[in-house]
Write a protein that holds these residues in place. Structure first.
Motif, PDB file in Angstrom:
ATOM      1  N   TYR A 434       0.826  -1.205   0.000  1.00 37.27           N
ATOM      2  CA  TYR A 434       0.000   0.000   0.000  1.00 37.27           C
ATOM      3  C   TYR A 434       0.864   1.260   0.000  1.00 37.27           C
ATOM      4  N   GLY A 435       1.489   1.541  -1.086  1.00 41.21           N
ATOM      5  CA  GLY A 435       2.316   2.743  -1.170  1.00 41.21           C
ATOM      6  C   GLY A 435       1.514   4.025  -1.222  1.00 41.21           C
ATOM      7  N   ASP A 436       0.185   3.918  -1.483  1.00 40.51           N
ATOM      8  CA  ASP A 436      -0.654   5.113  -1.604  1.00 40.51           C
ATOM      9  C   ASP A 436      -1.385   5.467  -0.313  1.00 40.51           C
ATOM     10  N   LEU A 437      -1.118   4.763   0.768  1.00 47.16           N
ATOM     11  CA  LEU A 437      -1.788   5.065   2.031  1.00 47.16           C
ATOM     12  C   LEU A 437      -1.481   6.489   2.489  1.00 47.16           C
ATOM     13  N   LEU A 438      -2.521   7.172   2.997  1.00 51.75           N
ATOM     14  CA  LEU A 438      -2.357   8.530   3.510  1.00 51.75           C
ATOM     15  C   LEU A 438      -2.404   8.570   5.032  1.00 51.75           C
ATOM     16  N   GLU A 439      -3.019   7.563   5.656  1.00 50.14           N
ATOM     17  CA  GLU A 439      -3.139   7.545   7.120  1.00 50.14           C
ATOM     18  C   GLU A 439      -3.029   6.115   7.615  1.00 50.14           C
ATOM     19  N   VAL A 440      -2.227   5.906   8.655  1.00 54.25           N
ATOM     20  CA  VAL A 440      -2.051   4.594   9.261  1.00 54.25           C
ATOM     21  C   VAL A 440      -2.127   4.741  10.772  1.00 54.25           C
ATOM     22  N   LEU A 441      -2.961   3.906  11.379  1.00 57.07           N
ATOM     23  CA  LEU A 441      -3.047   3.840  12.837  1.00 57.07           C
ATOM     24  C   LEU A 441      -2.726   2.422  13.254  1.00 57.07           C
ATOM     25  N   ILE A 442      -1.640   2.251  14.011  1.00 58.82           N
ATOM     26  CA  ILE A 442      -1.225   0.927  14.472  1.00 58.82           C
ATOM     27  C   ILE A 442      -1.518   0.825  15.964  1.00 58.82           C
ATOM     28  N   VAL A 443      -2.402  -0.078  16.318  1.00 58.88           N
ATOM     29  CA  VAL A 443      -2.735  -0.306  17.715  1.00 58.88           C
ATOM     30  C   VAL A 443      -2.168  -1.657  18.111  1.00 58.88           C
ATOM     31  N   ASP A 444      -1.277  -1.682  19.072  1.00 57.81           N
ATOM     32  CA  ASP A 444      -0.600  -2.918  19.441  1.00 57.81           C
ATOM     33  C   ASP A 444      -0.343  -2.928  20.937  1.00 57.81           C
ATOM     34  N   ARG A 445      -1.087  -3.745  21.651  1.00 56.05           N
ATOM     35  CA  ARG A 445      -0.934  -3.796  23.102  1.00 56.05           C
ATOM     36  C   ARG A 445       0.172  -4.756  23.544  1.00 56.05           C
ATOM     37  N   ASN A 446       0.645  -5.619  22.625  1.00 53.82           N
ATOM     38  CA  ASN A 446       1.631  -6.629  22.991  1.00 53.82           C
ATOM     39  C   ASN A 446       2.973  -6.419  22.311  1.00 53.82           C
ATOM     40  N   SER A 447       3.165  -5.264  21.691  1.00 52.92           N
ATOM     41  CA  SER A 447       4.432  -4.921  21.036  1.00 52.92           C
ATOM     42  C   SER A 447       4.836  -5.965  19.999  1.00 52.92           C
ATOM     43  N   SER A 448       3.858  -6.426  19.193  1.00 51.61           N
ATOM     44  CA  SER A 448       4.168  -7.383  18.132  1.00 51.61           C
ATOM     45  C   SER A 448       4.956  -6.724  17.015  1.00 51.61           C
ATOM     46  N   VAL A 449       4.725  -5.442  16.782  1.00 48.39           N
ATOM     47  CA  VAL A 449       5.508  -4.686  15.809  1.00 48.39           C
ATOM     48  C   VAL A 449       6.622  -3.967  16.561  1.00 48.39           C
ATOM     49  N   THR A 450       7.854  -4.264  16.211  1.00 45.87           N
ATOM     50  CA  THR A 450       9.011  -3.716  16.921  1.00 45.87           C
ATOM     51  C   THR A 450       9.751  -2.717  16.037  1.00 45.87           C
ATOM     52  N   ASP A 451      10.896  -2.251  16.532  1.00 48.75           N
ATOM     53  CA  ASP A 451      11.729  -1.328  15.748  1.00 48.75           C
ATOM     54  C   ASP A 451      12.130  -1.939  14.403  1.00 48.75           C
ATOM     55  N   THR A 452      12.325  -3.263  14.382  1.00 46.60           N
ATOM     56  CA  THR A 452      12.694  -3.946  13.142  1.00 46.60           C
ATOM     57  C   THR A 452      11.609  -3.788  12.089  1.00 46.60           C
ATOM     58  N   GLY A 453      10.345  -3.902  12.489  1.00 44.05           N
ATOM     59  CA  GLY A 453       9.249  -3.771  11.546  1.00 44.05           C
ATOM     60  C   GLY A 453       9.108  -2.360  11.011  1.00 44.05           C
ATOM     61  N   ILE A 454       9.386  -1.362  11.832  1.00 38.81           N
ATOM     62  CA  ILE A 454       9.263   0.034  11.404  1.00 38.81           C
ATOM     63  C   ILE A 454      10.442   0.450  10.536  1.00 38.81           C
ATOM     64  N   CYS A 455      11.660   0.068  10.940  1.00 44.20           N
ATOM     65  CA  CYS A 455      12.874   0.548  10.255  1.00 44.20           C
ATOM     66  C   CYS A 455      13.300  -0.333   9.082  1.00 44.20           C
ATOM     67  N   LEU A 497       8.034   1.030  21.124  1.00 42.78           N
ATOM     68  CA  LEU A 497       9.101   1.373  20.185  1.00 42.78           C
ATOM     69  C   LEU A 497      10.138   2.266  20.852  1.00 42.78           C
ATOM     70  N   SER A 498      11.328   2.302  20.266  1.00 41.01           N
ATOM     71  CA  SER A 498      12.393   3.163  20.767  1.00 41.01           C
ATOM     72  C   SER A 498      12.594   4.335  19.821  1.00 41.01           C
ATOM     73  N   TRP A 499      13.507   5.216  20.177  1.00 36.85           N
ATOM     74  CA  TRP A 499      13.803   6.390  19.359  1.00 36.85           C
ATOM     75  C   TRP A 499      14.347   6.019  17.989  1.00 36.85           C
ATOM     76  N   LYS A 500      14.903   4.821  17.840  1.00 42.72           N
ATOM     77  CA  LYS A 500      15.481   4.396  16.568  1.00 42.72           C
ATOM     78  C   LYS A 500      14.410   4.269  15.486  1.00 42.72           C
ATOM     79  N   SER A 501      13.183   3.911  15.877  1.00 39.65           N
ATOM     80  CA  SER A 501      12.096   3.810  14.904  1.00 39.65           C
ATOM     81  C   SER A 501      11.806   5.157  14.265  1.00 39.65           C
ATOM     82  N   LEU A 502      11.894   6.211  15.057  1.00 39.44           N
ATOM     83  CA  LEU A 502      11.622   7.547  14.538  1.00 39.44           C
ATOM     84  C   LEU A 502      12.761   8.039  13.667  1.00 39.44           C
ATOM     85  N   VAL A 503      13.995   7.859  14.134  1.00 36.83           N
ATOM     86  CA  VAL A 503      15.157   8.397  13.424  1.00 36.83           C
ATOM     87  C   VAL A 503      15.419   7.631  12.132  1.00 36.83           C
ATOM     88  N   LEU A 504      15.285   6.301  12.157  1.00 38.46           N
ATOM     89  CA  LEU A 504      15.625   5.474  10.999  1.00 38.46           C
ATOM     90  C   LEU A 504      14.421   5.158  10.117  1.00 38.46           C
TER      91      LEU A 504
END
Length: 588
Positions: A434-455, A497-504
């Motif tokens: 989905y390269g055309d997405l304009l808005e994404v909301l990720i709700v994760d109570r168990n931290s299944s998506v980590t810095d690896t998934g974001i970066c 998530l950590s600060w690395k997700s934002l920076v990278l």
């Protein structure tokens, strides 16, 4: 007209006194800024007033002695931009300060176009230690709420006609049963609203308000278009109107919301029949069904409204199927060619929705398990039915990478996706699909998506990364959030998530305008922001269009101290910073 001068310099032709230039600038300002700009000069004052009046800025009258203070302010100034008001009426405002409340409404009667009353009625649960102190004021308030006598206070109070009022909202803040649950405060009986088009009556506790609703409906000179009342009141209102012999036509009603708040009353078959007979041209319907409502009655109602309904919010009680010992019930929506938005809430996985007859559906929100409601069941014949119109999908269940591929096939033109993800692989599938997405909301109570998934970097590579190597991290990693390069809004809710997700990762979203993150994500190794604000510096450097930064806090230990708040406001004035404290976040 006198020219404005400062130390002999003529300012009459200064560009910042040109109304066209000032208008362009002020259109980008929020209300707080406009209120400050009013104090600069007459030109800025006039333009700020005009823009706030056009945008219908709401004046919030709230707090101790707020009614009396706002009344004095209105008496001394004729140049106020407010036409929309939100007033908090405490038990004191309806008792000892009744005259001030009445005078304020009377003073604003020719200006009010929208008003919301948050009012408090005396409750039946009173602390014994407060009885002696509050007895006098309670007696005065009881007089106002007495049904059997006309309070002498009204003998000199005239009916207030609000000639331009179009929207009226009542909201009772009582969380305990009121002493007089059979009516709303008598103050509201003094209001006459001939041009009312929208009426809303809500309360946290069951209150009989039929007479008040009927009174306002009888006073309107043209058909009302929007009605928000408790579902138990609708049949009573229609019956009382019929018995009075006065013709009040609800067939022009376009919006009906009968979803109650907390006191547990739900729509019945009688409520549905009432809608079928009196409100056949609805465009927006919000309804919560009771246990005894039959699905045949719901189908018939939707079939009658199919020619006009555009937005539907349907809530079914969780015990509905359990009480009938049924494990699965199929509900087929009728052909509804105009329906654009559908919200469904149901926690029992036995109910399966079929929506293949909704060709124009643009927004689908399911507060239900995805795997039981959608995959292979909600869309019979998934290979042939493709929803090209759907742009918003909001789910509460975690998605696998296989689910994402199914969603991509069924909804190829999504612009907004709100969901949880079972793994980094599932989220990376979204980034690739989905390269055309304009808005994404990720709700994760168990931290299944980590810095690896974001970066898009391995855990080993992330562990080697440090602030010293920040300048080298300029390229966009593959399989990362950076692939969503058109993203305007990103909300990372309940993620560890950590600060690395934002920076990278996030820093590569150059068109991003709104970002929501946890407070700890902005800090490098937990260091306070006034000591190290590198993450904020990177966001400011790489996200030139970022205007809204929402920082949410789950625990008291995550709160920002005063020095950190001062730094945010001083160094990053281009951002509108919102601090949200929430223990539990939800997709909906």
């Amino acid at each position: 007209m006198e020219e404005e001068t400062i130390e002999g310099t003529c300012w009459s032709h200064h560009p910042l006194l040109n109304t066209h230039i000032v208008e362009i600038i002020f259109k980008q300002c929020d209300t707080r800024t406009l209120l400050s700009c009013r104090m600069v000069c007459q030109t800025w004052n006039s333009e700020a007033l005009r823009i706030m009046a056009r945008d219908e800025v709401t004046a919030l009258v709230k707090g101790k002695n707020a009614i009396e203070n706002f009344l004095e302010c209105m008496k001394t100034s004729d140049s106020q931009p407010f036409s929309s008001f939100s007033m908090e009426l405490s038990a004191l405002a309806l008792g000892e300060q009744f005259q001030s409340t009445y005078d304020l409404i009377f003073l604003l009667k020719d200006r009010m176009t929208q008003v919301k009353f948050d009012y408090e009625m005396p409750t039946s649960s009173i602390n014994p230690s407060e009885l002696e102190v509050s007895s006098s004021s309670d007696n005065q308030i009881d007089d106002l709420l007495d049904d059997d006598e006309i309070n002498p206070r009204f003998s000199h109070s005239q009916i207030i006609t609000l000639p331009v009022l179009s929207s009226l909202q009542f909201f009772s803040t009582n969380i305990f049963p009121p002493k007089s649950p059979n009516r709303l405060p008598r103050l509201f009986d003094l209001l006459k609203t001939p041009h009312l088009t929208s009426l809303s009556v809500q309360h946290l506790y069951a209150t009989e308000c039929t007479s008040t609703i009927v009174k306002f409906l009888k006073n309107v000179e043209s058909p009302i278009s929007s009605l928000r009342i408790p579902c138990t009141e609708l049949p009573k209102v229609v019956e009382e109107i019929s018995n009075s012999g006065q013709l009040i036509n609800l067939k022009y009603l376009q919006q009906l919301d009968i979803c109650d708040l907390f006191h547990g009353s739900f729509a019945t078959n009688e409520t549905i029949r009432c809608i079928q007979e009196n409100c056949q041209n609805l465009r927006n319907l919000s309804i919560e069904l009771g246990i005894r409502v039959t699905f045949d009655a719901v189908f018939k109602l939707l079939e009658i409204l199919s020619h006009s309904l555009k937005n539907l919010k349907l809530i079914i009680q969780d015990k509905n199927l359990l009480s009938r010992n049924m494990q699965r019930v199929n509900f087929y929506f009728p052909h509804m060619p105009k329906l654009e938005s559908l919200f469904l809430r149901y926690a029992n996985p036995g109910l399966v929705y079929f929506i293949e007859e909704l060709p124009q559906l643009a927004s689908l929100e399911l507060e239900t398990p995805w795997t039981r409601k959608v995959r292979g069941q909600i869309f019979p014949g998934v290979d042939s039915k493709i929803y090209t119109q759907l742009q918003t999908l909001n789910l509460t269940e975690k998605l696998t990478d296989q689910d994402v591929r199914v969603i991509r096939r069924l909804f190829p033109n999504l612009k907004t996706l709100c969901s949880s993800f079972q793994s980094n692989l599932a989220f990376q599938e979204v980034c690739q699909s989905y390269g055309d997405l304009l808005e994404v909301l990720i709700v994760d109570r168990n931290s299944s998506v980590t810095d690896t998934g974001i970066c898009g970097l391995s855990q080993e590579d992330l562990s080697k990364f440090s602030l010293e190597g920040l300048s080298d991290a300029t390229e966009s990693p593959s399989k990362s959030i950076a692939m969503l390069n058109r993203l305007k809004c990103l909300k990372l809710v309940q993620l560890g998530l950590s600060w690395k997700s934002l920076v990278l990762g996030v820093c590569h979203l150059h068109d991003l305008q709104t970002l929501s993150v946890q407070a700890t994500t902005l800090k490098v190794e937990g260091v306070d922001l006034q000591k190290n604000d590198t993450v904020l510096q990177q966001l400011s450097k790489h996200l030139p269009h970022l205007r809204n930064l929402s920082i949410w806090i789950r625990r008291n230990s995550e709160r920002l101290n005063p020095d950190e708040m001062q730094l945010l406001n001083a160094r990053y004035p281009q951002w509108r910073i919102d601090i949200t404290i929430q223990a539990v976040c939800s997709v909906m």
